[in-house]
Design a protein around this motif. Sequence first.
Motif, PDB file in Angstrom:
ATOM      1  N   LEU A  30     -16.348 -28.874   8.163  1.00 54.43           N
ATOM      2  CA  LEU A  30     -15.296 -27.871   8.364  1.00 54.43           C
ATOM      3  C   LEU A  30     -15.860 -26.601   9.009  1.00 54.43           C
ATOM      4  N   ILE A  31     -17.072 -26.211   8.632  1.00 58.35           N
ATOM      5  CA  ILE A  31     -17.693 -25.045   9.258  1.00 58.35           C
ATOM      6  C   ILE A  31     -17.934 -25.307  10.740  1.00 58.35           C
ATOM      7  N   ASN A  32     -18.476 -26.471  11.054  1.00 55.98           N
ATOM      8  CA  ASN A  32     -18.715 -26.815  12.462  1.00 55.98           C
ATOM      9  C   ASN A  32     -17.412 -26.911  13.240  1.00 55.98           C
ATOM     10  N   MET A  33     -16.364 -27.449  12.582  1.00 57.29           N
ATOM     11  CA  MET A  33     -15.063 -27.529  13.240  1.00 57.29           C
ATOM     12  C   MET A  33     -14.541 -26.132  13.562  1.00 57.29           C
ATOM     13  N   GLY A  34     -14.707 -25.202  12.645  1.00 53.25           N
ATOM     14  CA  GLY A  34     -14.265 -23.830  12.891  1.00 53.25           C
ATOM     15  C   GLY A  34     -14.990 -23.196  14.065  1.00 53.25           C
ATOM     16  N   ALA A 105     -13.819 -28.849  22.437  1.00 54.60           N
ATOM     17  CA  ALA A 105     -12.689 -29.575  21.842  1.00 54.60           C
ATOM     18  C   ALA A 105     -13.111 -30.998  21.477  1.00 54.60           C
ATOM     19  N   GLY A 106     -13.914 -31.625  22.310  1.00 52.58           N
ATOM     20  CA  GLY A 106     -14.416 -32.963  21.989  1.00 52.58           C
ATOM     21  C   GLY A 106     -15.311 -32.947  20.767  1.00 52.58           C
ATOM     22  N   ASP A 107     -16.187 -31.946  20.671  1.00 50.27           N
ATOM     23  CA  ASP A 107     -17.044 -31.824  19.490  1.00 50.27           C
ATOM     24  C   ASP A 107     -16.217 -31.556  18.239  1.00 50.27           C
ATOM     25  N   LYS A 110     -14.800 -34.845  17.132  1.00 52.13           N
ATOM     26  CA  LYS A 110     -15.832 -35.688  16.529  1.00 52.13           C
ATOM     27  C   LYS A 110     -16.138 -35.242  15.105  1.00 52.13           C
ATOM     28  N   GLU A 111     -16.190 -33.940  14.872  1.00 53.28           N
ATOM     29  CA  GLU A 111     -16.417 -33.437  13.517  1.00 53.28           C
ATOM     30  C   GLU A 111     -15.255 -33.812  12.606  1.00 53.28           C
TER      31      GLU A 111
END
Length: 119
Positions: A30-34, A105-107, A110-111
Motif C-alpha cells: 500500500l505504501i508503494n502504491m501510494g 501507473a503500471g507499477d 503490479k503492486e
Amino acid sequence: MKTFNKIVVIIILSIFVNTPIYAYSTRNHLINMGKKLVETVGGPIYGIFVKGPKNIKQAYRYEVYELEKPEKRNRIKSKIFGLWRAPGEEAKGIIDGSVNCVKSAGDFLKEFISIFFSD
C-alpha cells in the motif's frame, strides 16, 4: 571438471552473498502504491514545470555559450536558434513526464495485484 567449478563458484557466492529476501506485507504494498499513484498524477506536471524548463535552459546554454568554436559563441544567430529550440525542448519534457506517468501507473497496478496473490 567444468561442473565442479560451477558448483564451487555457486557455493562461494552463496556464502558471501547472504542477503535475506523478505516478502512485502500488505502495508508495504500500500505504501508503494501510494508513491506510484503520486508519481502517476504528478508525472505530466513534473514534465511541464520542471523537466521542460530544465531542457530549455540546457539547450539555450549550449547554443549560446558552449559551442565548439569560440568565435561562434554568444552571437545573435545562436541566441535566436536557442529560442527556436525552446518549444521542442518543452515538448520533450512533457513527453518524458507522460512516459514516467504511464510507467508509474503500471507499477501501481503490479503492486495492487501483488496484494491479492501474495507476492
